[in-house]
Design a protein around this motif. Structure first.
Motif, PDB file in Angstrom:
ATOM      1  N   LEU A  71       0.874  -0.687  -0.537  1.00 49.78           N
ATOM      2  CA  LEU A  71      -0.003   0.125  -0.091  1.00 49.78           C
ATOM      3  C   LEU A  71       0.681   1.171  -0.097  1.00 49.78           C
ATOM      4  N   THR A  72       0.672   2.585  -0.838  1.00 47.88           N
ATOM      5  CA  THR A  72       1.280   3.764  -0.509  1.00 47.88           C
ATOM      6  C   THR A  72       0.363   3.921   0.423  1.00 47.88           C
ATOM      7  N   GLU A  73       1.278   5.467   1.027  1.00 47.61           N
ATOM      8  CA  GLU A  73       1.121   6.032   2.097  1.00 47.61           C
ATOM      9  C   GLU A  73      -0.521   6.771   1.804  1.00 47.61           C
ATOM     10  N   ASN A  74      -0.966   6.939   0.344  1.00 44.51           N
ATOM     11  CA  ASN A  74      -2.491   6.974   0.621  1.00 44.51           C
ATOM     12  C   ASN A  74      -3.189   6.763   0.876  1.00 44.51           C
ATOM     13  N   GLU A  75      -3.127   4.883   0.302  1.00 46.59           N
ATOM     14  CA  GLU A  75      -4.296   4.059   0.317  1.00 46.59           C
ATOM     15  C   GLU A  75      -4.338   4.073   2.023  1.00 46.59           C
ATOM     16  N   TRP A  77      -3.557   5.647   4.514  1.00 48.75           N
ATOM     17  CA  TRP A  77      -4.055   6.532   4.965  1.00 48.75           C
ATOM     18  C   TRP A  77      -5.747   6.480   4.821  1.00 48.75           C
ATOM     19  N   GLU A  78      -6.392   6.350   3.383  1.00 50.70           N
ATOM     20  CA  GLU A  78      -8.039   5.870   3.343  1.00 50.70           C
ATOM     21  C   GLU A  78      -8.087   4.943   3.708  1.00 50.70           C
ATOM     22  N   GLN A  79      -7.454   3.733   4.055  1.00 49.51           N
ATOM     23  CA  GLN A  79      -7.659   2.701   5.548  1.00 49.51           C
ATOM     24  C   GLN A  79      -7.735   2.677   6.400  1.00 49.51           C
ATOM     25  N   ARG A  80      -7.812   3.741   7.019  1.00 52.60           N
ATOM     26  CA  ARG A  80      -7.364   4.270   8.029  1.00 52.60           C
ATOM     27  C   ARG A  80      -9.040   4.965   8.428  1.00 52.60           C
ATOM     28  N   LEU A  81      -8.970   5.690   7.582  1.00 47.62           N
ATOM     29  CA  LEU A  81     -10.024   6.651   7.379  1.00 47.62           C
ATOM     30  C   LEU A  81     -11.692   5.886   7.563  1.00 47.62           C
ATOM     31  N   GLN A  82     -11.250   4.410   6.189  1.00 50.26           N
ATOM     32  CA  GLN A  82     -12.243   3.780   6.503  1.00 50.26           C
ATOM     33  C   GLN A  82     -12.719   2.747   7.504  1.00 50.26           C
ATOM     34  N   GLU A  83     -11.541   2.049   8.065  1.00 49.69           N
ATOM     35  CA  GLU A  83     -11.911   1.777   9.312  1.00 49.69           C
ATOM     36  C   GLU A  83     -12.737   2.576  10.225  1.00 49.69           C
ATOM     37  N   ASN A  84     -12.187   3.951  10.849  1.00 48.81           N
ATOM     38  CA  ASN A  84     -12.939   4.805  11.179  1.00 48.81           C
ATOM     39  C   ASN A  84     -14.106   4.304  13.004  1.00 48.81           C
ATOM     40  N   TRP A  85     -12.483   3.745  13.693  1.00 51.44           N
ATOM     41  CA  TRP A  85     -12.997   2.912  14.798  1.00 51.44           C
ATOM     42  C   TRP A  85     -13.605   4.800  15.695  1.00 51.44           C
ATOM     43  N   GLU A  86     -13.531   5.226  15.333  1.00 49.18           N
ATOM     44  CA  GLU A  86     -13.317   6.610  16.387  1.00 49.18           C
ATOM     45  C   GLU A  86     -14.969   7.396  16.569  1.00 49.18           C
ATOM     46  N   ASN A  87     -15.855   6.712  15.431  1.00 49.99           N
ATOM     47  CA  ASN A  87     -16.938   7.057  16.089  1.00 49.99           C
ATOM     48  C   ASN A  87     -17.787   5.453  15.731  1.00 49.99           C
TER      49      ASN A  87
END
Length: 239
Positions: A71-75, A77-87
């Motif tokens: 994964l690239t760094e951008n991918e 970060w997108e994966q981290r946003l998709q996990e969305n554990w904070e919500n």
């Protein structure tokens, strides 16, 4: 003398080793392509990581190596946003089969992101120490069938109301006072060694003044420790 194995059994054995789904058997939900499901939209996600590429190579599972790509760094970060554990507000991460250290660390990585979770289940995960984790809004936490040996190994739970610790290995009630200033109302400690201590229920209720229920039984009059007799009353009794 070598045993001759019929070819049909060899074929069945090879088929079992290489099922069509094998190429994705180590993928977590957010690594599957062509979907936008986020972590706060599912209740029981599989978050247990698979073995490393090196380990899979030595296992002879070469056919699973193509399932993951760099994964690239951008991918990432997108994966981290998709996990969305904070919500996430309600989440069940039970039965993850965390047999390896890297799997446990990945689970802890997720727990550190659960800043809004109110209801969390972590049953049967072989967990031993979550003292570095803080769950600021968690009201209900189920940690049944893990490997905790002390209350000091629990996460920080300032808002906890219902806590289940049955079937662990907690031997003493030392450290229970850490929950004293929480709104804890219900506690389950069944099938822990500490359950067999003398005056077990009295000790628990004396440490937790807000507690209303222990091991599924409401607080009884006999669960209240007798009032301490002061020194002067002892003298009067003697006289």
């Amino acid at each position: 003398m070598e045993q001759c194995i019929p070819s049909k059994y060899m074929a069945i054995h090879d088929f079992k080793k290489r099922l069509p789904s094998d190429s994705v058997k180590y993928l977590t939900w957010h690594e599957l392509e062509e979907h936008d499901v986020q972590g706060n939209q599912i209740r029981c996600p599989r978050v247990r990581e698979g073995p490393s590429e090196e380990e899979r190579f030595f296992r002879g599972e070469h056919h699973t190596l193509c399932a993951r790509k760099k994964l690239t760094e951008n991918e990432k970060w997108e994966q981290r946003l998709q996990e969305n554990w904070e919500n996430c507000v309600s989440l069940n991460l039970s039965y993850q089969d965390l047999g390896d250290l890297y799997q446990v660390e990945n689970c802890k990585r997720i727990l550190r992101r659960l800043i809004r979770v109110e209801r969390l289940w972590l049953v049967d995960n072989s967990l031993t120490d979550l003292s570095a984790i803080c769950l600021p809004r968690c009201k209900e936490l189920k940690l049944s069938r893990n490997h905790f040996t002390s209350f000091k190994q629990l996460p920080k739970l300032p808002a906890i109301q219902h806590l289940s610790l049955d079937e662990n290995n907690i031997e003493t009630l030392h450290g229970l006072c850490a929950l004293r200033h929480t709104p804890l109302e219900s506690l389950v400690l069944q099938r822990n060694p500490c359950e067999f201590h003398d005056n077990y229920r009295q000790l628990v209720f004396s440490n937790l003044p807000n507690l209303k229920m222990l091991d599924g039984i409401l607080k009884l009059p006999e669960d209240c420790p007798p009032p301490e007799t002061n020194f002067m009353s002892k003298i009067c009794t003697i006289l």
